[in-house]
Design a protein around this motif. Structure first.
Motif, short mmCIF file in Angstrom:
data_model
loop_
_atom_site.label_atom_id
_atom_site.label_comp_id
_atom_site.label_asym_id
_atom_site.label_seq_id
_atom_site.Cartn_x
_atom_site.Cartn_y
_atom_site.Cartn_z
N GLY A 155 0.83 -1.21 0.00
CA GLY A 155 0.00 0.00 0.00
C GLY A 155 0.85 1.25 0.00
N GLU A 156 0.22 2.32 0.41
CA GLU A 156 0.87 3.64 0.31
C GLU A 156 1.62 4.01 1.60
OE1 GLU A 156 -1.90 6.54 -1.18
OE2 GLU A 156 -1.12 8.04 0.21
N GLY A 157 0.86 4.10 2.67
CA GLY A 157 1.48 4.48 3.94
C GLY A 157 0.43 4.41 5.03
N ASN B 221 3.82 -1.26 3.30
CA ASN B 221 3.54 0.02 2.65
C ASN B 221 4.81 0.60 2.05
OD1 ASN B 221 0.72 0.69 3.13
ND2 ASN B 221 1.24 0.68 5.30
N PRO C 69 -0.14 -2.42 9.37
CA PRO C 69 -0.73 -1.85 8.16
C PRO C 69 -2.17 -2.31 7.93
CG PRO C 69 0.99 -3.44 7.59
CD PRO C 69 0.96 -3.34 9.08
N GLU D 218 -3.50 2.81 11.68
CA GLU D 218 -2.26 2.04 11.54
C GLU D 218 -1.16 2.65 12.40
OE1 GLU D 218 -4.13 3.15 8.97
OE2 GLU D 218 -5.00 1.23 8.33
N GLY E 184 -2.28 5.11 7.90
CA GLY E 184 -3.22 6.17 8.28
C GLY E 184 -3.26 6.26 9.80
#
Ligand code: URA
Length: 254
Positions: free
Chosen positions: A106-108, A146, A119, A113, A110
């Protein structure tokens, strides 16, 4: 400010640093540390890492379930390589099976998380878990990581310097896990791993290669929550991955 007032501030900073270090040790699977490095007499005090934070997850649960992953996590340390470190609660390394054949990127992290250190545990994470299960896998069977390991403030996009600082660790995770397939979720995962700035809508659903691993670009679950009509094409992408593993969607005979 008087000299006296400075002492508590320094003490607080030291204490915060100590707690951060204990958190890092906990994430690396360490359960207790001796108070002094010198040989410890019987009964000497021990600091329980668990007292500084909730009980440590088992190695297999905190994303460091192999020696290689543990070494990568140790290399990250209490990372200050980019400005994201200043706003994080916990560094989110990864989660899952260290020998996974299927990996999601994924991206990073939130907000959820960042608090939990894992994650994809928020709303987008719940959708990802459903997607994984619909594919015929258990969440614990796959590995999830991520592009950036610390939460961008206010859930903004990660910036190029932050991605550049973190990418070597993602690359090392993929090399350590050696999955058969990586599913890259959304623009940042796809564009970072493939070095291809083509919009995700044009890249999704087409097999690509990343360092000898088959890579399937698809939409990010958070995007799917905002655009439910895109779930259909995303499911088509995941079915291509299922086919690679000889799996068919429930209710459909091959
Ligand atoms: N979105 C991501 O890209 N990663 C997470 O871990 C959570 C939400």
């Amino acid at each position: 400010m008087s000299g006296d007032a400075k002492i508590p501030a320094e003490a607080a900073a030291l204490a915060a640093e100590a707690v951060r270090h204990l958190w890092w040790l906990r994430d690396a699977g360490v359960r207790e540390v001796p108070l002094a490095a010198a040989p410890r007499p019987a009964g000497a005090a021990v600091v329980a890492v668990a007292k500084a934070a909730p009980p440590p997850p088992a190695l297999s649960e905190n994303g460091c379930g192999s020696e290689e992953l543990l070494a990568i996590r140790a290399g990250l340390g209490d990372c200050t390589r980019c400005k994201l470190h200043g706003g994080r609660t916990r560094l989110v390394f990864g989660v899952g099976n260290p020998s996974a054949e299927l990996m999601f990127v994924g991206e990073g992290p939130g907000a959820d998380e960042d608090l939990q250190g894992e994650p994809f545990v928020g709303r987008a994470g719940q959708l990802l878990t459903k997607m994984i299960e619909a594919m015929g896998f258990a969440r614990s069977e796959v590995y999830i990581a991520n592009v950036v390991k610390c939460r961008p403030p206010g859930n903004r996009d990660p910036e190029p310097d932050e991605i550049a600082a973190c990418e070597p660790f993602l690359k090392a995770q993929i090399a350590a896990i050696r999955p058969r397939v990586v599913v890259a979720l959304g623009r940042f995962a796809v564009q970072t791993l493939l070095r291809d700035a083509t919009p995700i809508g044009k890249q999704r659903g087409r097999w690509r290669a990343y360092e000898g691993v088959r890579l399937m670009p698809t939409f990010h679950p958070a995007y799917l929550l905002r655009n439910p009509a895109e779930k259909k094409p995303a499911w088509e992408d995941l079915q291509l991955v299922m086919k690679e593993f000889g799996k068919t969607a429930p209710g459909r005979e091959s």
